[in-house]
Design a protein around this motif. Structure first.
Motif, PDB file in Angstrom:
ATOM      1  N   PRO A 227       0.683  -1.123   0.138  1.00 37.90           N
ATOM      2  CA  PRO A 227       0.071   0.002  -0.084  1.00 37.90           C
ATOM      3  C   PRO A 227       0.812   1.435  -0.045  1.00 37.90           C
ATOM      4  CG  PRO A 227      -0.154  -0.995   2.246  1.00 37.90           C
ATOM      5  CD  PRO A 227       0.729  -1.917   1.353  1.00 37.90           C
ATOM      6  N   HIS A 228       0.197   2.306  -0.676  1.00 31.64           N
ATOM      7  CA  HIS A 228       1.169   3.542  -0.654  1.00 31.64           C
ATOM      8  C   HIS A 228       0.905   4.404   0.767  1.00 31.64           C
ATOM      9  CE1 HIS A 228       1.831   3.716  -4.902  1.00 31.64           C
ATOM     10  NE2 HIS A 228       0.708   3.256  -5.106  1.00 31.64           N
ATOM     11  N   ARG A 229       2.097   4.718   1.152  1.00 32.16           N
ATOM     12  CA  ARG A 229       1.985   5.546   2.269  1.00 32.16           C
ATOM     13  C   ARG A 229       2.636   6.840   2.268  1.00 32.16           C
ATOM     14  NH1 ARG A 229       3.760   0.205   3.614  1.00 32.16           N
ATOM     15  NH2 ARG A 229       2.276  -0.656   4.990  1.00 32.16           N
ATOM     16  N   GLN A 230       2.220   7.762   3.059  1.00 32.68           N
ATOM     17  CA  GLN A 230       2.842   9.040   2.868  1.00 32.68           C
ATOM     18  C   GLN A 230       4.216   9.035   3.477  1.00 32.68           C
ATOM     19  OE1 GLN A 230       1.476  11.961   1.972  1.00 32.68           O
ATOM     20  NE2 GLN A 230      -0.568  10.915   1.660  1.00 32.68           N
ATOM     21  N   ALA A 231       5.266   9.868   2.591  1.00 32.20           N
ATOM     22  CA  ALA A 231       6.564   9.873   2.811  1.00 32.20           C
ATOM     23  C   ALA A 231       6.964  10.782   4.090  1.00 32.20           C
ATOM     24  CB  ALA A 231       7.166  10.503   1.589  1.00 32.20           C
ATOM     25  N   THR A 232       7.847  10.192   4.817  1.00 26.74           N
ATOM     26  CA  THR A 232       8.250  10.941   6.212  1.00 26.74           C
ATOM     27  C   THR A 232       8.874  12.132   5.816  1.00 26.74           C
ATOM     28  OG1 THR A 232      10.229   9.693   6.103  1.00 26.74           O
ATOM     29  CG2 THR A 232       8.367   8.817   7.295  1.00 26.74           C
ATOM     30  N   SER A 233       8.444  13.186   6.672  1.00 29.57           N
ATOM     31  CA  SER A 233       9.306  14.616   6.397  1.00 29.57           C
ATOM     32  C   SER A 233      10.640  14.465   6.675  1.00 29.57           C
ATOM     33  CB  SER A 233       8.640  15.509   6.908  1.00 29.57           C
ATOM     34  OG  SER A 233       8.853  15.318   8.410  1.00 29.57           O
ATOM     35  N   ARG A 234      11.468  15.303   5.725  1.00 23.34           N
ATOM     36  CA  ARG A 234      12.877  15.368   6.190  1.00 23.34           C
ATOM     37  C   ARG A 234      13.308  16.499   6.316  1.00 23.34           C
ATOM     38  NH1 ARG A 234      15.661  13.781   0.672  1.00 23.34           N
ATOM     39  NH2 ARG A 234      14.320  15.415   0.024  1.00 23.34           N
ATOM     40  N   GLN A 235      14.638  16.769   7.244  1.00 23.58           N
ATOM     41  CA  GLN A 235      14.997  18.263   7.928  1.00 23.58           C
ATOM     42  C   GLN A 235      15.994  18.610   6.724  1.00 23.58           C
ATOM     43  OE1 GLN A 235      13.581  19.804  10.216  1.00 23.58           O
ATOM     44  NE2 GLN A 235      12.222  18.362  10.640  1.00 23.58           N
ATOM     45  N   PRO A 236      15.987  19.712   6.526  1.00 23.52           N
ATOM     46  CA  PRO A 236      17.013  20.221   5.547  1.00 23.52           C
ATOM     47  C   PRO A 236      18.468  20.347   6.351  1.00 23.52           C
ATOM     48  CG  PRO A 236      15.867  21.977   6.540  1.00 23.52           C
ATOM     49  CD  PRO A 236      15.185  21.091   6.926  1.00 23.52           C
ATOM     50  N   ARG A 237      19.398  19.840   5.468  1.00 23.08           N
ATOM     51  CA  ARG A 237      20.765  19.381   6.060  1.00 23.08           C
ATOM     52  C   ARG A 237      21.951  20.535   5.452  1.00 23.08           C
ATOM     53  NH1 ARG A 237      22.229  13.523   5.287  1.00 23.08           N
ATOM     54  NH2 ARG A 237      21.194  14.105   3.033  1.00 23.08           N
ATOM     55  N   PHE A 238      21.292  21.345   4.499  1.00 24.40           N
ATOM     56  CA  PHE A 238      22.360  21.922   3.832  1.00 24.40           C
ATOM     57  C   PHE A 238      22.228  23.545   4.174  1.00 24.40           C
ATOM     58  CE2 PHE A 238      24.310  23.817  -0.120  1.00 24.40           C
ATOM     59  CZ  PHE A 238      25.516  23.158  -0.043  1.00 24.40           C
ATOM     60  N   ALA A 239      23.223  24.359   4.465  1.00 21.13           N
ATOM     61  CA  ALA A 239      23.417  25.674   4.584  1.00 21.13           C
ATOM     62  C   ALA A 239      23.330  26.042   3.307  1.00 21.13           C
ATOM     63  CB  ALA A 239      24.224  25.954   5.774  1.00 21.13           C
ATOM     64  N   THR A 240      23.343  27.855   3.580  1.00 17.25           N
ATOM     65  CA  THR A 240      23.534  28.661   2.502  1.00 17.25           C
ATOM     66  C   THR A 240      24.978  28.947   2.222  1.00 17.25           C
ATOM     67  OG1 THR A 240      23.283  30.393   4.067  1.00 17.25           O
ATOM     68  CG2 THR A 240      21.209  29.890   2.990  1.00 17.25           C
ATOM     69  N   PRO A 241      25.264  29.462   1.059  1.00 20.60           N
ATOM     70  CA  PRO A 241      24.531  30.020   0.065  1.00 20.60           C
ATOM     71  C   PRO A 241      23.924  28.913  -0.812  1.00 20.60           C
ATOM     72  CG  PRO A 241      26.876  30.500  -0.612  1.00 20.60           C
ATOM     73  CD  PRO A 241      26.681  29.705   0.604  1.00 20.60           C
ATOM     74  N   MET A 242      22.495  29.155  -1.363  1.00 19.18           N
ATOM     75  CA  MET A 242      22.265  28.257  -2.263  1.00 19.18           C
ATOM     76  C   MET A 242      21.234  28.806  -3.195  1.00 19.18           C
ATOM     77  SD  MET A 242      20.697  24.925  -0.041  1.00 19.18           S
ATOM     78  CE  MET A 242      19.670  25.957   0.999  1.00 19.18           C
ATOM     79  N   VAL A 243      21.182  28.641  -4.586  1.00 20.96           N
ATOM     80  CA  VAL A 243      20.189  29.019  -5.543  1.00 20.96           C
ATOM     81  C   VAL A 243      19.256  27.976  -5.469  1.00 20.96           C
ATOM     82  CG1 VAL A 243      20.153  29.867  -7.832  1.00 20.96           C
ATOM     83  CG2 VAL A 243      22.203  30.090  -6.537  1.00 20.96           C
ATOM     84  N   MET A 244      17.945  28.462  -5.346  1.00 25.51           N
ATOM     85  CA  MET A 244      16.775  27.699  -5.460  1.00 25.51           C
ATOM     86  C   MET A 244      16.268  27.403  -6.385  1.00 25.51           C
ATOM     87  SD  MET A 244      16.913  27.204  -1.877  1.00 25.51           S
ATOM     88  CE  MET A 244      15.518  26.171  -1.781  1.00 25.51           C
ATOM     89  N   ILE A 245      15.375  26.346  -6.471  1.00 28.50           N
ATOM     90  CA  ILE A 245      14.709  25.765  -7.815  1.00 28.50           C
ATOM     91  C   ILE A 245      13.834  26.933  -8.626  1.00 28.50           C
ATOM     92  CG2 ILE A 245      12.700  24.735  -6.736  1.00 28.50           C
ATOM     93  CD1 ILE A 245      13.239  22.684  -8.590  1.00 28.50           C
ATOM     94  N   SER A 246      13.326  27.874  -7.554  1.00 25.55           N
ATOM     95  CA  SER A 246      12.518  28.639  -8.034  1.00 25.55           C
ATOM     96  C   SER A 246      13.163  29.624  -8.992  1.00 25.55           C
ATOM     97  CB  SER A 246      11.709  29.664  -7.039  1.00 25.55           C
ATOM     98  OG  SER A 246      12.734  30.180  -6.163  1.00 25.55           O
ATOM     99  N   GLU A 247      14.421  29.903  -8.952  1.00 31.51           N
ATOM    100  CA  GLU A 247      15.340  30.456 -10.074  1.00 31.51           C
ATOM    101  C   GLU A 247      15.597  29.634 -11.070  1.00 31.51           C
ATOM    102  OE1 GLU A 247      17.858  33.391  -7.869  1.00 31.51           O
ATOM    103  OE2 GLU A 247      17.077  33.012  -6.075  1.00 31.51           O
ATOM    104  N   ARG A 248      15.390  28.792 -11.160  1.00 30.66           N
ATOM    105  CA  ARG A 248      15.973  27.718 -12.511  1.00 30.66           C
ATOM    106  C   ARG A 248      15.051  28.490 -13.762  1.00 30.66           C
ATOM    107  NH1 ARG A 248      14.958  21.504 -12.269  1.00 30.66           N
ATOM    108  NH2 ARG A 248      12.824  22.041 -12.712  1.00 30.66           N
ATOM    109  N   PRO A 249      16.016  28.541 -14.629  1.00 28.62           N
ATOM    110  CA  PRO A 249      15.286  28.950 -16.041  1.00 28.62           C
ATOM    111  C   PRO A 249      14.075  28.264 -16.320  1.00 28.62           C
ATOM    112  CG  PRO A 249      17.563  28.561 -16.207  1.00 28.62           C
ATOM    113  CD  PRO A 249      17.492  27.867 -14.959  1.00 28.62           C
ATOM    114  N   ALA A 250      13.117  29.101 -17.114  1.00 24.31           N
ATOM    115  CA  ALA A 250      11.836  28.270 -17.484  1.00 24.31           C
ATOM    116  C   ALA A 250      12.053  27.429 -18.620  1.00 24.31           C
ATOM    117  CB  ALA A 250      11.013  29.602 -18.432  1.00 24.31           C
ATOM    118  N   GLU A 251      13.191  27.105 -19.224  1.00 24.82           N
ATOM    119  CA  GLU A 251      13.207  26.191 -20.384  1.00 24.82           C
ATOM    120  C   GLU A 251      13.644  25.044 -19.658  1.00 24.82           C
ATOM    121  OE1 GLU A 251      18.115  26.856 -21.084  1.00 24.82           O
ATOM    122  OE2 GLU A 251      16.635  27.694 -22.490  1.00 24.82           O
ATOM    123  N   ALA A 252      14.244  25.059 -18.577  1.00 21.50           N
ATOM    124  CA  ALA A 252      14.416  23.659 -17.787  1.00 21.50           C
ATOM    125  C   ALA A 252      13.037  23.286 -17.204  1.00 21.50           C
ATOM    126  CB  ALA A 252      15.520  24.121 -16.414  1.00 21.50           C
TER     127      ALA A 252
END
Length: 410
Positions: A227-252
């Motif tokens: 049966p399908h189950r909800q995936a367990t939530s994960r805690q972020p493990r990476f610190a900044t600086p990061m370029v988030m996926i929201s800034e990825r080009p539209a062509e991607a």
């Protein structure tokens, strides 16, 4: 029981014969044997047998007589259409009523009525353009179709079974096999099955339609449904600086332009070994990273740089990763290759859907809980080649290798 056996056994009286039948079946329902019931009613044993089982004329000159059963009146609504429902459908069709009108009168769904007419109707005098619905014949046809279990389609066709078994041995999924069947046998409906039929032939015990060990050829390796189950939530493990996926080009984002990759690691036993995975978003082409010395940020960076440099520049435009600590050296990777790295939001694996799906496919070859350091680069290349040679539904059933070859040729 108030019943008097007639004195003249040779004189046939239809009403009296009906009374004898009723008395015979009443005694049978009370627990008497057929022989004892025949003796009490005063009929021959063969007569009772004919009443119970029906009979055929020896010379075939008369119609076969069906068995006689006491009809139990329906008590309340049924999920199945009854014979009087089918008579009502036939009467209203002759009057020109529509399907929705008939469904409202019977308290059924319109799709139930239309499906009943389509499945249990018949062409008039063999002319498919003249469809007729005969209620009693339709009821008999539905009753014959209802008994379970039915022999599976795969078990009835050895050619179909062999075709499926051969593709399962090549690690094809049931859905890929079913589409290949329609391409290979477009004019043979008996060779077409749904992928759920293949799963049932593998998972349901007692069918025996496919070899039991073929379930291990599925990418999950499971021999039963999960049966399908909800995936367990994960805690972020990476610190900044990061370029988030929201800034990825539209062509991607729309996969229109090739060269945008998604990456991740599949982890081995006790977290001591790992294999890097790269998936191109446009073609779903897979490349594997050999990490024999560990999965630290430096090891992953060096493997990524080595792999990226083997590709043409126009096929490496960006890389998307999750916030795992193995990408702590993403800045130096970008400096060495000129490829920007974008990071997904926390607990958002669907933002790298192609890579997540590919990791699931790869677990067929690299099961969880095993040591991944034993696989040399040649084996990783062979696994990637096998995966890139499997047809994909999202590519209109082309293989990733074929799609990438077209890009390189262009």
């Amino acid at each position: 029981m108030e019943f008097e056996i007639r004195e003249d056994r040779q004189r046939r009286v239809g009403r009296r014969l009906t009374a004898e039948r009723e008395a015979y079946f009443q005694l049978m329902q009370q627990g008497y044997s057929s022989r004892e019931a025949c003796r009490i009613v005063g009929i021959n044993i063969r007569t009772g047998k004919k009443w119970r089982n029906g009979h055929h004329s020896p010379g075939g000159t008369r119609k076969p007589v069906p068995p006689i059963h006491a009809e139990v009146p329906a008590s309340g609504p049924s999920r199945y259409l009854r014979e009087d429902d089918r008579v009502h459908i036939a009467d209203r069709l002759r009057e020109g009523a529509g399907v929705r009108t008939i469904a409202a009168e019977l308290g059924r769904s319109p799709s139930t009525i239309s499906r009943e007419i389509r499945r249990n109707g018949m062409p008039l005098c063999g002319d498919a353009s003249r469809w007729v619905y005969r209620p009693h014949a339709a009821h008999r046809r539905a009753e014959r179709r209802r008994p379970r279990p039915k022999p599976g389609k795969i078990a009835r066709h050895p050619e179909l079974r062999d075709f499926i078994q051969q593709r399962l041995d090549l690690d094809w999924s049931p859905e890929q096999i079913c589409h290949a069947l329609r391409d290979a046998f477009p004019d043979r409906p008996e060779m077409h099955v749904a992928h759920e039929t293949v799963y049932q032939a593998l998972y349901i015990q007692g069918r025996g339609e496919l070899r039991r060990e073929l379930a291990g050829a599925l990418r999950t390796g499971r021999t039963r449904r999960k049966p399908h189950r909800q995936a367990t939530s994960r805690q972020p493990r990476f610190a900044t600086p990061m370029v988030m996926i929201s800034e990825r080009p539209a062509e991607a984002n729309d996969r229109a332009v090739p060269g945008h990759w998604e990456g991740d690691l599949i982890i081995g036993k006790d977290g001591a070994s790992a294999i890097g995975t790269l998936v191109e978003r446009h073609t779903r082409y897979v490349m594997l990273l050999h990490l024999p010395n560990g999965r630290t940020a430096e090891h992953v960076r060096d493997a990524l740089v080595e792999t990226v440099r083997t590709l043409p520049a126009h096929l490496v435009r960006s890389l998307t990763w999750d916030q795992g600590s193995e990408m702590a050296a993403h800045g130096s990777f970008t400096v060495a290759t000129g490829v920007p790295v974008y990071f997904c939001d926390p607990a958002s694996p669907w933002q790298r859907g192609s890579n997540e799906n590919t990791n699931g496919l790869l677990r067929q070859y690299f099961p969880k809980g095993t040591d991944l350091s034993v696989h040399d680069p040649e084996h990783l290349t062979a696994v990637a080649a096998r995966l890139n040679g499997r047809p994909r539904k999202t590519l209109d059933w082309e293989t990733p290798a074929e799609r990438l070859h077209k890009l390189l040729a262009a």
